[in-house]
Scaffold this motif. Structure first.
Motif, PDB file in Angstrom:
ATOM      1  N   ALA A 195     -55.582 -18.737  14.597  1.00  0.00           N
ATOM      2  CA  ALA A 195     -54.139 -18.966  14.678  1.00  0.00           C
ATOM      3  C   ALA A 195     -53.394 -17.923  13.849  1.00  0.00           C
ATOM      4  O   ALA A 195     -52.347 -17.406  14.255  1.00  0.00           O
ATOM      5  N   PHE A 196     -53.970 -17.617  12.719  1.00  0.00           N
ATOM      6  CA  PHE A 196     -53.372 -16.639  11.817  1.00  0.00           C
ATOM      7  C   PHE A 196     -53.279 -15.266  12.489  1.00  0.00           C
ATOM      8  O   PHE A 196     -52.256 -14.589  12.422  1.00  0.00           O
ATOM      9  N   LYS A 197     -54.383 -14.908  13.170  1.00  0.00           N
ATOM     10  CA  LYS A 197     -54.394 -13.625  13.881  1.00  0.00           C
ATOM     11  C   LYS A 197     -53.308 -13.586  14.963  1.00  0.00           C
ATOM     12  O   LYS A 197     -52.635 -12.581  15.150  1.00  0.00           O
ATOM     13  N   GLN A 198     -53.177 -14.724  15.660  1.00  0.00           N
ATOM     14  CA  GLN A 198     -52.162 -14.824  16.725  1.00  0.00           C
ATOM     15  C   GLN A 198     -50.771 -14.590  16.158  1.00  0.00           C
ATOM     16  O   GLN A 198     -49.967 -13.860  16.736  1.00  0.00           O
ATOM     17  N   VAL A 199     -50.516 -15.238  15.035  1.00  0.00           N
ATOM     18  CA  VAL A 199     -49.196 -15.105  14.419  1.00  0.00           C
ATOM     19  C   VAL A 199     -48.944 -13.650  14.047  1.00  0.00           C
ATOM     20  O   VAL A 199     -47.864 -13.101  14.290  1.00  0.00           O
ATOM     21  N   ASP A 208     -43.694 -22.255  18.070  1.00  0.00           N
ATOM     22  CA  ASP A 208     -44.372 -22.875  19.209  1.00  0.00           C
ATOM     23  C   ASP A 208     -45.878 -22.909  18.997  1.00  0.00           C
ATOM     24  O   ASP A 208     -46.541 -23.907  19.285  1.00  0.00           O
ATOM     25  N   LEU A 209     -46.396 -21.814  18.491  1.00  0.00           N
ATOM     26  CA  LEU A 209     -47.827 -21.731  18.267  1.00  0.00           C
ATOM     27  C   LEU A 209     -48.278 -22.793  17.267  1.00  0.00           C
ATOM     28  O   LEU A 209     -49.263 -23.497  17.495  1.00  0.00           O
ATOM     29  N   VAL A 210     -47.524 -22.935  16.196  1.00  0.00           N
ATOM     30  CA  VAL A 210     -47.936 -23.884  15.155  1.00  0.00           C
ATOM     31  C   VAL A 210     -47.862 -25.316  15.676  1.00  0.00           C
ATOM     32  O   VAL A 210     -48.747 -26.133  15.420  1.00  0.00           O
ATOM     33  N   ARG A 211     -46.840 -25.615  16.439  1.00  0.00           N
ATOM     34  CA  ARG A 211     -46.729 -26.963  17.014  1.00  0.00           C
ATOM     35  C   ARG A 211     -47.914 -27.259  17.927  1.00  0.00           C
ATOM     36  O   ARG A 211     -48.474 -28.341  17.931  1.00  0.00           O
ATOM     37  N   TYR A 212     -48.304 -26.264  18.655  1.00  0.00           N
ATOM     38  CA  TYR A 212     -49.438 -26.419  19.576  1.00  0.00           C
ATOM     39  C   TYR A 212     -50.718 -26.732  18.800  1.00  0.00           C
ATOM     40  O   TYR A 212     -51.522 -27.568  19.213  1.00  0.00           O
ATOM     41  N   ILE A 213     -50.869 -26.094  17.658  1.00  0.00           N
ATOM     42  CA  ILE A 213     -52.053 -26.343  16.836  1.00  0.00           C
ATOM     43  C   ILE A 213     -52.059 -27.779  16.316  1.00  0.00           C
ATOM     44  O   ILE A 213     -53.072 -28.467  16.344  1.00  0.00           O
ATOM     45  N   TYR A 214     -50.895 -28.241  15.874  1.00  0.00           N
ATOM     46  CA  TYR A 214     -50.778 -29.630  15.416  1.00  0.00           C
ATOM     47  C   TYR A 214     -51.257 -30.597  16.503  1.00  0.00           C
ATOM     48  O   TYR A 214     -52.030 -31.502  16.265  1.00  0.00           O
ATOM     49  N   VAL A 236     -53.013 -26.559   7.566  1.00  0.00           N
ATOM     50  CA  VAL A 236     -52.134 -25.722   8.386  1.00  0.00           C
ATOM     51  C   VAL A 236     -50.841 -25.465   7.629  1.00  0.00           C
ATOM     52  O   VAL A 236     -50.371 -24.326   7.524  1.00  0.00           O
ATOM     53  N   ASP A 237     -50.283 -26.553   7.070  1.00  0.00           N
ATOM     54  CA  ASP A 237     -49.031 -26.428   6.319  1.00  0.00           C
ATOM     55  C   ASP A 237     -49.149 -25.382   5.227  1.00  0.00           C
ATOM     56  O   ASP A 237     -48.339 -24.466   5.126  1.00  0.00           O
ATOM     57  N   SER A 238     -50.202 -25.531   4.396  1.00  0.00           N
ATOM     58  CA  SER A 238     -50.245 -24.664   3.214  1.00  0.00           C
ATOM     59  C   SER A 238     -50.517 -23.208   3.589  1.00  0.00           C
ATOM     60  O   SER A 238     -49.995 -22.299   2.960  1.00  0.00           O
ATOM     61  N   ILE A 239     -51.319 -23.007   4.613  1.00  0.00           N
ATOM     62  CA  ILE A 239     -51.601 -21.624   5.002  1.00  0.00           C
ATOM     63  C   ILE A 239     -50.364 -20.945   5.577  1.00  0.00           C
ATOM     64  O   ILE A 239     -50.037 -19.816   5.238  1.00  0.00           O
TER      65      ILE A 239
END
Length: 844
Positions: free
Chosen positions: A682-686, A708-714, A813-816
DNA sequence: TCGATA
DNA sequence: AACGGCTTATCGA
């Protein structure tokens, strides 16, 4: 005598020869392409020094045969800046030196290993080429072939202040590395359920031995075992592999020794601790020990050969300096599979059953792959590792096999000792330096438990900054040591006139009368690297690759040479030198920031030796660089330019985007190895989304995409669609399991694994406990956060996905992402409640 | 909540 | 068995 008049030899190693109680020398015979072993031809004698008069020493009661001769000689004592008369006590053999030390009390140079002493006195350089002069019975440096490279005239002029050193070390850099017969060897042994073969108890027979050499020969020696099926030949096994079958283990070993004796260099992966001691012990059990060319030194945990040179790559790749500076931390664990995958792109053959159950073909396939990748780990990229070993051994005056086995502090120590001996300086005892310079630091460390203060790190200005230039000091600490003349004898010197040459932020002063020995050596190597090798390695020439290797090997040495002065285990430990080095470093970066601000440039961030400047003009940069060289005496360079850089409020946490859209990430957790795969991805995507941003306006769209990406991960976490491998957290077990005082998550997971293994073993073996543990120090433990009582479950024991602790993962996810979003001004809480836009995600 | 440990 | 500085997670009192 096997030496021939006028012929050329490369010195590979010196050893202590127990038969003659003197030095033994391993030479590579260029003409006959083989290693020969000779004993000392120089008549060198072991000795140590005392400061007492010869009369006083003679009056001491030495047991018979302890002392051969007592004489005197003049040496310079750098600490007291005077010539001194020393009493030299010569002994019949090296083993009397410690006895003399016990009787005399205070002695000097008595703790240097004899085979090293021989090198320093005779001034023969391991790794270099010599020809044999039978009249003098001496080796004469051979000015033969070279890489075709030499110092350019302009560089020689720049290095003129180091005339003596340039003459002394010139060949180390320029001479060729010989083309020798090299073989890699790997063995496999029989075993029974749950048992690991051990060299200390070699109870299982050897069933396969494979060789791979640098002429593309591969040989597999296999023991015919009637109860084992042959299997089928694997498709991608080397087609030219020669297979030899043996009825008995004895015949197998005889053939193995025959092969080993043919090569000049024998390389292995952990041969010091497993393959060669095991081979040697099995041969002894079979009463053919006399045929074994292996010399096992149990105390030093080394295996050498009578003729050939053993290079154990496990030891070399394990070396921190090699791993980090030469190979840029490409591999994270020190096992053959991980290292080979990282360096060569090919790992070990994976197995579905124990080695002793493998069909013969599978066994050969597995073992020959190990031999082949071991060979390649010594010879890849035009022999890079081998060249690295030769050049480092030459410069540090250390036998090549010792270099491979020892850490960087030993290399630096050897280099310094050699130069003391060459210049006629007495090597001081650790107590001499401590007594003369003190053990108290002048600075107070910021971190509790550290001895002195280190580097300055500036608080970053958080946010997105476009057009940022990063300037950095080239080799800051080595430059400082050279420019400010830091050495154990020049710091706090005794001259009254030097007292005002103070080190900033401390109460130290430095000598301005005499050049310090450490400053001179480190300065020389640094300048060879900066003036010659770095510019050459950037030019697009045929020799580019060689310059890069050489440049990297010197970086290894000079970076370590500051560190050793701050290490109390180093025999030339000098805290004021380390303390002064960092003090000058803090002064340099702080004054450079001041200078930039005086020029009205905004300084966004700085760490140790770098400063981040906001939109400086070319003229402003040039002025700072010139000012630094002139006023600070330290070279500053423009290291890189970012199209934009995103700084968080935390130090050592940022990422920058270069003009070509590539991304440079520092310190952010998304990059660290303990972060679960799904988050690393996910980090790479961002970062990919952010790397295409060119302006402040484009940021608005990028922010939306990121949200959007982060919401999708959740969502994916809540639906538990990630695999357990995606979710696994990886942490290294740094000590043996039993030594842990704290039940940290990875410790708990390791305990679960160990317990489950013990239970399985007991079930299979009617309640018997296994003798070995499957969990070892250094192993990477992978675990999942779960709702179990331990709060974690080892990856291998994870069966029930409903146990996954979703909350724990969403908070990760939040902290990263908070690290990123803090700077990007995105609210994480807002993300958690927002709507998922899958279309947009898949579209990106 | 905080120092210690990793 | 080179140094110190910095960040984060977790334990255990």
């Amino acid at each position: 005598m096997q030496l021939k008049a006028g012929e050329d030899y490369f010195v590979l190693s010196t050893v202590y020869d127990a038969n003659t109680n003197g030095a033994g020398i391993k030479l590579y015979d260029v003409t006959n392409k083989k290693v020969i072993y000779i004993t000392d031809t120089y008549g060198h004698e072991p000795y140590c020094y005392s400061r007492e008069s010869p009369q006083k020493i003679e009056a001491l009661k030495f047991p018979d045969g302890t002392v051969k001769r007592i004489d005197t000689l003049l040496k310079s004592d750098l600490l007291n800046a005077e010539e001194i008369n020393l009493t030299r006590i010569v002994t019949p053999t090296p083993s009397e030196v410690p006895k003399v030390r016990d009787i005399v009390g205070e002695t000097w140079e008595s703790r240097i290993k004899y085979h090293q002493n021989w090198i320093y006195d005779v001034q023969i350089v391991p790794g270099r080429r010599y020809w044999w002069d039978p009249k003098q019975e001496r080796f004469i440096p051979s000015r033969s072939e070279s890489f075709g490279l030499d110092f350019p005239k302009a560089v020689i002029d720049q290095l003129s202040q180091y005339a003596g050193l340039l003459d002394e070390f010139r060949d180390d850099f320029t001479q060729e590395i010989p083309d020798m017969p090299i073989v890699a060897c790997d063995i496999e042994t029989d075993s029974t359920e749950g048992q690991f073969p051990q060299a200390s108890d070699p109870k299982f027979q050897i069933i396969c031995i494979c060789f791979a050499d640098n002429e593309d020969n591969e040989i597999a020696l296999v023991l015919d075992r009637k109860d084992i099926e042959k299997g089928t030949k694997p498709e991608d096994i080397s087609p030219d592999i020669k297979i030899e079958r043996f009825e008995t283990e004895e015949a197998l070993l005889r053939r193995c020794f025959e092969i080993l004796k043919k090569y000049s260099i024998i390389t292995s992966f952990n041969g010091d601790n497993f393959d060669f001691p095991y081979l040697h012990e099995r041969a002894k059990q079979l009463k053919i020990g006399s045929l074994s060319p292996i010399k096992w030194n149990r105390r030093n945990k080394t295996c050498d050969f009578e003729q050939g040179l053993h290079l154990d790559l496990y030891r070399f790749y394990h070396n921190v300096a090699i791993r980090s500076y030469a190979f840029g931390n490409k591999y994270q664990e020190e096992n053959l599979d991980t290292i080979a995958k990282a360096m060569l792109g090919i790992g070990k053959v994976s197995l579905d059953k124990e080695i002793f159950r493998l069909p013969e073909w599978d066994l050969i396939y597995y073992c020959s792959r190990d031999a082949k990748i071991t060979l390649d780990l010594l010879l890849f990229e035009n022999r890079t590792p081998l060249v690295l070993m030769f050049i480092l051994a030459r410069i540090s005056r250390i036998p090549i096999d010792d270099l491979v086995r020892t850490s960087v502090s030993n290399w630096v120590r050897s280099l310094f000792y050699y130069e003391h001996r060459r210049r006629g300086h007495l090597i001081p005892n650790p107590e001499d330096i401590q007594l003369s310079k003190g053990t108290q630091a002048s600075s107070a460390a910021i971190i509790k438990g550290k001895k002195y203060k280190g580097a300055t790190v500036i608080d970053p200005i958080p946010g997105v900054h476009f057009n940022v230039a990063v300037l950095d000091f080239a080799s800051l600490y080595p430059s400082i040591i050279s420019t400010f003349n830091l050495s154990y004898e020049t710091i706090l010197c005794s001259h009254a006139v030097c007292r005002d040459n103070v080190v900033p932020q401390t109460k130290y002063w430095v000598c301005r009368k005499n050049r310090g020995i450490m400053a001179d050596i480190i300065g020389f190597i640094k300048d060879v690297r900066v003036q010659w090798l770095k510019p050459e390695s950037k030019k697009d020439t045929m020799n580019k690759e060689f310059y890069r290797i050489l440049e990297r090997s010197l970086k290894v040495l000079i970076n370590a040479s500051y560190g050793v002065f701050g290490s109390d285990r180093f025999p030339l430990y000098c805290l004021p030198v380390a303390d002064s080095t960092t003090a000058y470093g803090r002064d340099a970066i702080e004054r450079t920031i001041q200078k930039a601000q005086n020029l009205d440039i905004k300084v966004l961030y700085g760490d140790t030796d770098s400063i981040f400047l906001y939109q400086p003009s070319k003229d402003q940069i040039d002025e700072i660089i010139q000012w630094s060289q002139r006023d600070l005496g330290v070279g500053l360079e423009m290291e890189k330019v970012y199209r934009y850089v995103v700084l968080s409020e935390r130090k050592k946490n940022y990422f920058g985007v270069y003009p070509d859209s590539s991304v440079d990430v520092k310190g952010l957790m998304g990059k660290k190895r303990n972060t679960p795969l799904f988050l690393q991805e996910a980090f790479k995507q961002v970062l990919r989304i952010l790397s295409h941003v060119n302006s402040n306006e484009e940021f608005e769209q990028a922010k939306k995409d990121v949200k959007d990406l982060v919401r999708y991960i959740y969502k994916k976490l809540e639906k538990r669609t990630y695999t357990k491998e995606d979710l696994a957290i990886t942490i290294q077990l740094t000590q043996p399991l039993s030594r842990y005082k704290v039940r940290a998550p990875h410790v708990k997971a390791a305990q679960q694994l160990e317990k489950s293994y013990q239970e399985q073993y007991k079930a299979k073996h009617s309640g018997k406990k296994p003798t070995t543990s499957i969990i070892k120090a250094g192993q990477l433990i992978r675990f999942i956060k779960t709702r179990s009582t331990d709060r974690v479950t080892a990856l291998e024991l994870m069966t029930d996905n409903s146990q996954i602790d979703v909350k724990a993962y969403t908070s990760m996810v939040d902290s990263i992402f908070e690290q990123l979003f803090g700077a990007l001004d995105i609210d994480v809480v807002e993300l958690a409640t927002g709507q998922v836009n899958l279309m947009e995600f898949f579209g990106s």
